[in-house]
Design a protein around this motif. Structure first.
Motif, PDB file in Angstrom:
ATOM      1  N   GLU A 372       0.818  -1.212   0.000  1.00 50.60           N
ATOM      2  CA  GLU A 372       0.000   0.000   0.000  1.00 50.60           C
ATOM      3  C   GLU A 372       0.853   1.263   0.000  1.00 50.60           C
ATOM      4  N   ARG A 373       1.974   1.234   0.680  1.00 50.33           N
ATOM      5  CA  ARG A 373       2.843   2.417   0.675  1.00 50.33           C
ATOM      6  C   ARG A 373       3.337   2.698  -0.740  1.00 50.33           C
ATOM      7  N   LEU A 374       3.657   1.646  -1.471  1.00 50.65           N
ATOM      8  CA  LEU A 374       4.060   1.807  -2.861  1.00 50.65           C
ATOM      9  C   LEU A 374       2.889   2.256  -3.733  1.00 50.65           C
ATOM     10  N   ALA A 375       1.750   1.595  -3.570  1.00 51.47           N
ATOM     11  CA  ALA A 375       0.617   1.833  -4.458  1.00 51.47           C
ATOM     12  C   ALA A 375       0.024   3.217  -4.290  1.00 51.47           C
ATOM     13  N   PHE A 376      -0.060   3.712  -3.067  1.00 53.78           N
ATOM     14  CA  PHE A 376      -0.750   4.972  -2.809  1.00 53.78           C
ATOM     15  C   PHE A 376       0.178   6.181  -2.803  1.00 53.78           C
ATOM     16  N   ASN A 377       1.477   5.947  -2.940  1.00 50.93           N
ATOM     17  CA  ASN A 377       2.445   7.047  -2.936  1.00 50.93           C
ATOM     18  C   ASN A 377       3.355   6.991  -4.153  1.00 50.93           C
ATOM     19  N   ALA A 378       4.190   5.962  -4.220  1.00 48.07           N
ATOM     20  CA  ALA A 378       5.186   5.891  -5.285  1.00 48.07           C
ATOM     21  C   ALA A 378       4.560   5.758  -6.666  1.00 48.07           C
ATOM     22  N   LEU A 379       3.517   4.947  -6.791  1.00 50.25           N
ATOM     23  CA  LEU A 379       2.925   4.723  -8.112  1.00 50.25           C
ATOM     24  C   LEU A 379       2.281   5.992  -8.670  1.00 50.25           C
ATOM     25  N   PRO A 380       1.353   6.639  -7.951  1.00 54.29           N
ATOM     26  CA  PRO A 380       0.795   7.881  -8.517  1.00 54.29           C
ATOM     27  C   PRO A 380       1.789   9.025  -8.528  1.00 54.29           C
ATOM     28  N   GLY A 381       2.813   8.970  -7.669  1.00 57.10           N
ATOM     29  CA  GLY A 381       3.785  10.053  -7.598  1.00 57.10           C
ATOM     30  C   GLY A 381       4.755  10.097  -8.758  1.00 57.10           C
ATOM     31  N   THR A 382       4.711   9.110  -9.636  1.00 52.31           N
ATOM     32  CA  THR A 382       5.608   9.104 -10.793  1.00 52.31           C
ATOM     33  C   THR A 382       4.834   9.148 -12.110  1.00 52.31           C
ATOM     34  N   THR A 383       3.536   9.478 -12.020  1.00 57.79           N
ATOM     35  CA  THR A 383       2.706   9.675 -13.209  1.00 57.79           C
ATOM     36  C   THR A 383       1.966  10.995 -13.077  1.00 57.79           C
ATOM     37  N   THR A 384       1.492  11.525 -14.188  1.00 54.74           N
ATOM     38  CA  THR A 384       0.544  12.633 -14.106  1.00 54.74           C
ATOM     39  C   THR A 384      -0.801  12.064 -13.669  1.00 54.74           C
ATOM     40  N   ALA A 385      -1.643  12.923 -13.096  1.00 52.17           N
ATOM     41  CA  ALA A 385      -2.897  12.448 -12.521  1.00 52.17           C
ATOM     42  C   ALA A 385      -3.814  11.834 -13.569  1.00 52.17           C
ATOM     43  N   ASP A 386      -3.715  12.297 -14.812  1.00 55.75           N
ATOM     44  CA  ASP A 386      -4.573  11.741 -15.868  1.00 55.75           C
ATOM     45  C   ASP A 386      -3.966  10.504 -16.519  1.00 55.75           C
TER      46      ASP A 386
END
Length: 719
Positions: A372-386
């Protein structure tokens, strides 16, 4: 299995093949790997994809992905995928390799989940049909006489194993006829790969755990009699992959004298041509983490869970970053928060840890906190929101994200750019597996036949399973703190639901059908019993508090990260966004006719910090604690675009002072230096600025940010 019954004469004969991948002296370990005599059942099983229906914010995120860069765009406009021989393309750019199979192993579950949830009408293109066409091309392209799957012969099993993963996932949403075809195709492919290893033209190499994982999934999906030729060949292939692969268990076991030392900091001058440095490659490492689950399932190793925990403890001590990643801007890079982490590391790490928990269960429950730490932080944090752009490398502390930002590793000038394929194509096609795979693993079943639902992640999904019943989860988690669960037991059998209580949730409570509120024990599975033929409701309240973790950065630096529940909070860096090129490097413009300049969604962008922005803040923390940090909830629900940086539902205000000792390399592009050792002293004139309030938002809602801060001990400064 008695060794005299095996088609392979002996395990020694595999070792004696002595064909080591890339002539790597650390492959083909000196130990003799026995052909498995043990093939245990997994601790937990996934619910078939077509029985998992996402809704709420998770459904919106999956639709965004399907409508974005990694969904329909790649199979229509990205030559590395849509021209691949794997899916019947002309291979105009030498794309016979891994890219299309990478794409499939993420988009097959995505398409099936969207169809199960009835979300096809929200798609701009018929992604399920595009995926089905690609899977059909893989099946039709198999060599009927040899069993070879796809354009690659023996030399490299990696894309073939990715294709097998995709086929197995396709079987979960397919017809009975398609399941038979997939079963037959995979069986033939495994027989072919086994011959390849025996003749010395293929090997397990660095990623042998990822080669054995789909083999295990195949035998779980299509069980074979233990005395059948196919089962025996599968076990022999597992032994061959392990025997001709590197010795991950010994590498991580520091009590043994292994020839490759574990790096206690950033790897100096790493090289792709170095056999030793191959151990330090981030994706090799993250895929290799499956080693424990593999040896536990296939060889019955009783120490498997402990071995994985020891490996993670080593990685935590020397390479961990606040958002759940390990520093690996291609190779292991230590704990300095300006160092990068490859996007492939994020999604491969998520899957390796999730899969390992499903295989071994029990004491590995805490792996799901890491997921969850990866999924909810690192994953969206390296993409644009769209989800139209992504980075190759992300950073905990990123002042700029653009051309010529060198994190310190071997990656090129484009590594932190937001685009289609910055630096290298692998992350473009590997990104798709992240969100679908955590969604499909949100609820598991225990026992054969299934005896209980196990809620691994409190995500908004509805599931059903024969002989158990159905379970619905309604929640805004991780943006919200509560989850409402509705369980319906079949008429014949009582239902047991076991719900994971995160390790950080020390104040969590549960209430069933409006009755007494009970305290839950963090880091455990809470049990909820539902009588046969009845419906029951449970309210889970996680009651997270703001926490300050002062153990980040290099040893002794004590940098602080602000955390609430599974979310890491960061200060957004104000930036200007510059269009670098359109269409993006490696892609084509999806808009026809193209305007001048082309208005392509798939474009490459740089984010550069504004010249007058102040970033070098130290948090003011009473004795390193969180008492002066204040939460503001801007919305009770996640935004329409869940990680929209303009609408984060949560924010934290913090007292802070500028720290003169914290500097950056201020020659464009900017790169922050490591935070100075904390607590820092403000006693000298000019050491610190006046106290101000700064705003922190979820890490995943930022493109550039500061997430690891130095800090001032408020109490000592008042003495």
């Amino acid at each position: 299995l008695p060794s005299e019954r095996l088609h392979l004469q002996s395990a020694d004969e595999i070792a004696d093949v002595r064909w080591c991948p890339y002539n790597n002296p650390y492959s083909c370990p000196s130990i003799r790997v026995a052909t498995p005599c043990h093939f245990g059942s997994p601790a937990l099983r996934r619910i078939p994809l077509n029985k998992v229906s996402p809704h709420g914010w998770l459904a919106r995120q999956l639709v965004l992905q399907a409508n974005g860069m990694s969904g329909w765009y790649q199979i229509l406009y990205y030559p590395l995928v849509n021209e691949s021989k794997w899916i019947g393309g002309p291979d105009l750019k030498g794309t016979a390799g891994q890219w299309a199979t990478y794409w499939l192993q993420g988009n097959v579950p995505l398409a099936t989940l969207l169809r199960a949830a009835g979300l096809e009408r929200q798609l701009t293109h018929d992604l399920p049909a595009l995926v089905e066409g690609a899977i059909e091309a893989v099946l039709v392209g198999q060599n009927e006489s040899t069993g070879q799957l796809g354009p690659y012969s023996c030399t490299w099993p990696f894309p073939t194993m990715s294709a097998i993963r995709a086929l197995l996932l396709a079987a979960e949403g397919g017809t009975a006829t398609s399941r038979v075809r997939i079963d037959d195709a995979i069986g033939k492919a495994l027989e072919y790969l086994y011959k390849c290893v025996l003749e010395g033209s293929s090997a397990g190499g660095m990623r042998w755990p990822s080669f054995i994982e789909p083999l295990v999934e195949y035998l779980d999906t299509f069980p074979q009699p233990v005395h059948s030729k196919l089962f025996e060949s599968a076990m022999q292939l597992a032994a061959a992959f392990r025997q001709t692969g590197v010795d991950w268990p010994t590498y991580y076991n520091q009590s043994l004298n292994f020839s490759v030392p574990f790096p206690r900091g950033a790897v100096p001058h790493p090289s792709h041509s170095s056999h030793t440095d191959a151990f330090y490659h981030g994706v090799n490492m993250n895929e290799g983490l499956k080693f424990a689950a593999v040896v536990g399932r296939v060889w019955g190793d009783a120490n498997a869970s402990a071995a994985l925990q020891e490996a993670l403890a080593l990685l935590d001590e020397y390479h961990a970053h606040p958002q759940g990643t390990y520093g690996a801007d291609e190779f292991l890079a230590g704990r300095e928060p300006q160092r990068g982490t490859e996007l492939c590391d994020v999604v491969e790490g998520m899957y390796s840890l999730s899969w390992s928990y499903r295989q071994l269960g029990g004491e590995l429950l805490s792996l799901l906190d890491r997921v969850e730490r990866l999924a909810f932080n690192a994953l969206p944090g390296t993409t644009t929101a769209d989800l139209w752009q992504h980075q190759y490398d992300q950073q905990s502390n990123a002042l700029d994200a653009g051309r010529y930002v060198y994190c310190g590793g071997t990656n090129g000038a484009m590594a932190t750019v937001y685009g289609l394929q910055p630096n290298f194509p692998c992350c473009a096609v590997n990104l798709p597996q992240g969100w679908p795979k955590i969604a499909m693993g949100a609820v598991l079943t225990e026992g054969v036949p299934a005896k209980a639902f196990v809620v691994a992640h409190l995500l908004p999904v509805n599931v059903s399973a024969p002989r158990l019943g159905s379970l619905g989860i309604h929640t805004e988690y991780p943006f919200g703190d509560d989850a409402r669960l509705t369980a319906i037991a079949t008429a014949a059998t009582p239902l047991l639901v076991r719900v994971r209580v995160p390790g950080w949730a020390v104040g969590a409570t549960a209430q069933v059908d409006g009755k007494r509120v009970v305290a839950l024990t963090n880091g455990t599975l809470w049990e909820w019993h539902v009588a046969a033929g009845t419906m029951s409701h449970a309210l889970i309240q996680l009651n997270p508090v703001i926490r300050v973790e002062t153990n980040w950065g290099t040893a002794g630096s004590r940098a602080a990260a602000v955390v609430r529940g599974p979310l890491v909070f960061a200060m957004p860096v104000e930036h200007e966004v510059l269009l670098m090129q359109s269409p993006a490097e490696g892609g084509k413009c999806e808009r026809q006719p193209a305007t001048t300049p082309p208005a392509c969604r798939s474009s490459d962008y740089s984010y550069y910090m504004l010249d007058n922005f102040t970033w070098n803040y130290a948090l003011v923390l009473p004795a390193g604690g969180a008492s002066r940090l204040k939460l503001s909830r801007r919305s009770l629900q996640a935004a329409a675009v869940p990680f929209d940086p303009k609408q984060p539902p949560l924010a934290i205000t913090a007292a802070a002072r500028t720290a003169a000792a914290w500097t950056a390399r201020h020659v464009k592009p900017d790169l922050a230096n490591p935070p100075p050792t904390s607590p820092i002293s403000c006693s000298k004139s000019g050491a610190c600025g006046d106290e101000v309030l700064i705003t922190l938002v979820p890490f995943g809602s930022t493109q550039t940010r500061i997430a690891a801060f130095p800090w001032v001990d408020e109490a000592s400064e008042l003495l």
